[in-house]
Design a protein around this motif. Structure first.
Motif, PDB file in Angstrom:
ATOM      1  N   GLY A   1      53.070  38.047  53.802  1.00  0.00           N
ATOM      2  CA  GLY A   1      52.159  38.251  54.923  1.00  0.00           C
ATOM      3  C   GLY A   1      50.709  38.400  54.523  1.00  0.00           C
ATOM      4  N   PHE A   2      50.457  38.493  53.237  1.00  0.00           N
ATOM      5  CA  PHE A   2      49.094  38.568  52.734  1.00  0.00           C
ATOM      6  C   PHE A   2      49.129  38.202  51.254  1.00  0.00           C
ATOM      7  N   ARG A   3      47.960  37.983  50.686  1.00  0.00           N
ATOM      8  CA  ARG A   3      47.884  37.626  49.268  1.00  0.00           C
ATOM      9  C   ARG A   3      47.532  38.862  48.439  1.00  0.00           C
ATOM     10  N   VAL A   4      48.295  39.102  47.385  1.00  0.00           N
ATOM     11  CA  VAL A   4      48.015  40.266  46.542  1.00  0.00           C
ATOM     12  C   VAL A   4      46.657  40.136  45.879  1.00  0.00           C
TER      13      VAL A   4
ATOM     14  N   VAL B   1      50.076  56.580  40.659  1.00  0.00           N
ATOM     15  CA  VAL B   1      50.380  56.271  39.263  1.00  0.00           C
ATOM     16  C   VAL B   1      49.393  55.246  38.711  1.00  0.00           C
ATOM     17  N   SER B   2      49.180  54.188  39.476  1.00  0.00           N
ATOM     18  CA  SER B   2      48.330  53.107  38.987  1.00  0.00           C
ATOM     19  C   SER B   2      47.816  52.305  40.171  1.00  0.00           C
ATOM     20  N   CYS B   3      46.746  51.572  39.925  1.00  0.00           N
ATOM     21  CA  CYS B   3      46.167  50.733  40.972  1.00  0.00           C
ATOM     22  C   CYS B   3      45.510  49.523  40.323  1.00  0.00           C
ATOM     23  N   ILE B   4      45.612  48.388  40.999  1.00  0.00           N
ATOM     24  CA  ILE B   4      44.875  47.201  40.552  1.00  0.00           C
ATOM     25  C   ILE B   4      44.070  46.706  41.745  1.00  0.00           C
ATOM     26  N   SER B   5      42.792  46.523  41.533  1.00  0.00           N
ATOM     27  CA  SER B   5      41.923  46.141  42.638  1.00  0.00           C
ATOM     28  C   SER B   5      42.045  44.658  42.937  1.00  0.00           C
ATOM     29  N   SER B   6      41.387  44.230  44.001  1.00  0.00           N
ATOM     30  CA  SER B   6      41.398  42.821  44.382  1.00  0.00           C
ATOM     31  C   SER B   6      40.592  41.996  43.383  1.00  0.00           C
ATOM     32  N   SER B   7      40.766  40.694  43.454  1.00  0.00           N
ATOM     33  CA  SER B   7      40.018  39.813  42.555  1.00  0.00           C
ATOM     34  C   SER B   7      38.528  39.899  42.827  1.00  0.00           C
TER      35      SER B   7
ATOM     36  N   ASP C   1      37.212  42.279  40.753  1.00  0.00           N
ATOM     37  CA  ASP C   1      37.485  41.978  39.342  1.00  0.00           C
ATOM     38  C   ASP C   1      38.841  42.455  38.837  1.00  0.00           C
ATOM     39  N   GLY C   2      39.746  42.804  39.745  1.00  0.00           N
ATOM     40  CA  GLY C   2      41.082  43.183  39.294  1.00  0.00           C
ATOM     41  C   GLY C   2      41.083  44.378  38.357  1.00  0.00           C
ATOM     42  N   ILE C   3      40.190  45.304  38.609  1.00  0.00           N
ATOM     43  CA  ILE C   3      40.103  46.500  37.770  1.00  0.00           C
ATOM     44  C   ILE C   3      41.371  47.332  37.922  1.00  0.00           C
ATOM     45  N   THR C   4      41.815  47.911  36.820  1.00  0.00           N
ATOM     46  CA  THR C   4      43.033  48.718  36.836  1.00  0.00           C
ATOM     47  C   THR C   4      42.712  50.195  36.620  1.00  0.00           C
ATOM     48  N   TYR C   5      43.539  51.041  37.221  1.00  0.00           N
ATOM     49  CA  TYR C   5      43.402  52.486  37.113  1.00  0.00           C
ATOM     50  C   TYR C   5      44.766  53.088  36.824  1.00  0.00           C
ATOM     51  N   TYR C   6      44.772  54.184  36.069  1.00  0.00           N
ATOM     52  CA  TYR C   6      46.021  54.865  35.722  1.00  0.00           C
ATOM     53  C   TYR C   6      45.808  56.367  35.762  1.00  0.00           C
TER      54      TYR C   6
ATOM     55  N   SER D   1      48.576  60.801  32.727  1.00  0.00           N
ATOM     56  CA  SER D   1      49.868  60.979  32.058  1.00  0.00           C
ATOM     57  C   SER D   1      50.565  59.656  31.711  1.00  0.00           C
ATOM     58  N   VAL D   2      50.085  58.552  32.264  1.00  0.00           N
ATOM     59  CA  VAL D   2      50.736  57.259  31.973  1.00  0.00           C
ATOM     60  C   VAL D   2      49.818  56.314  31.204  1.00  0.00           C
ATOM     61  N   LYS D   3      48.586  56.707  30.995  1.00  0.00           N
ATOM     62  CA  LYS D   3      47.647  55.837  30.268  1.00  0.00           C
ATOM     63  C   LYS D   3      48.187  55.516  28.882  1.00  0.00           C
ATOM     64  N   GLY D   4      48.095  54.246  28.506  1.00  0.00           N
ATOM     65  CA  GLY D   4      48.601  53.802  27.214  1.00  0.00           C
ATOM     66  C   GLY D   4      50.078  53.462  27.218  1.00  0.00           C
ATOM     67  N   ARG D   5      50.781  53.810  28.276  1.00  0.00           N
ATOM     68  CA  ARG D   5      52.225  53.517  28.370  1.00  0.00           C
ATOM     69  C   ARG D   5      52.539  52.545  29.498  1.00  0.00           C
ATOM     70  N   PHE D   6      51.813  52.609  30.577  1.00  0.00           N
ATOM     71  CA  PHE D   6      52.060  51.757  31.746  1.00  0.00           C
ATOM     72  C   PHE D   6      50.961  50.708  31.854  1.00  0.00           C
ATOM     73  N   THR D   7      51.349  49.536  32.331  1.00  0.00           N
ATOM     74  CA  THR D   7      50.381  48.453  32.557  1.00  0.00           C
ATOM     75  C   THR D   7      50.673  47.806  33.899  1.00  0.00           C
ATOM     76  N   VAL D   8      49.658  47.708  34.729  1.00  0.00           N
ATOM     77  CA  VAL D   8      49.797  47.054  36.031  1.00  0.00           C
ATOM     78  C   VAL D   8      49.161  45.668  35.948  1.00  0.00           C
ATOM     79  N   SER D   9      49.801  44.707  36.606  1.00  0.00           N
ATOM     80  CA  SER D   9      49.283  43.340  36.568  1.00  0.00           C
ATOM     81  C   SER D   9      49.677  42.600  37.841  1.00  0.00           C
ATOM     82  N   LYS D  10      49.016  41.477  38.077  1.00  0.00           N
ATOM     83  CA  LYS D  10      49.315  40.651  39.242  1.00  0.00           C
ATOM     84  C   LYS D  10      49.691  39.251  38.793  1.00  0.00           C
TER      85      LYS D  10
END
Length: 119
Positions: A25-28, A47-53, A56-61, A64-73
């Protein structure tokens, strides 16, 4: 507008899981997508967030999960992933994806997926 989370399961401490959040229904690519988790009796936490293109698709964590979790599109699959490595028992929770990356009455939520980290 729909989000569907999957990929949870039981894993030993130190193990890995990859969660998927498929959107329809929408584009990630056009929105910020967040991952949240909740343990029974406690508040849902980001836990984490990835912004829109556009942003710039900036990621946030959370710390407690920094360095262990990775968010991607993956825009071709219209899916957002959360790669979780070096899992700890305290990561056990129901994980949700949502847009935007803030918990408000207007936030769109996917159904949760259970992650259990236990030996």
């Amino acid at each position: 507008v729909q989000l569907q989370a999957s990929g949870g399961g039981l894993v030993q401490p130190g193990g890995s899981l990859r969660l998927s959040c498929a959107a329809s229904g929408f584009r990630v690519d056009d929105v910020a997508i967040g991952w949240f988790r909740q343990v029974p009796g406690k508040q849902r936490e980001g836990v984490s967030c990835i912004s829109s293109s556009v942003s710039d698709g900036i990621t946030y964590y959370r710390d407690s999960v920094k360095g262990r979790f990775t968010v991607s599109k993956d825009n071709a699959k219209n899916t957002v992933y959360l790669q979780m490595n070096s899992l700890k028992p305290e990561d056990s929770a129901i994980y949700y994806c949502a847009t935007p990356c803030v918990n408000t009455p207007r936030t769109r939520w996917g159904q949760g997926t259970q992650v259990t980290v236990s030996s």
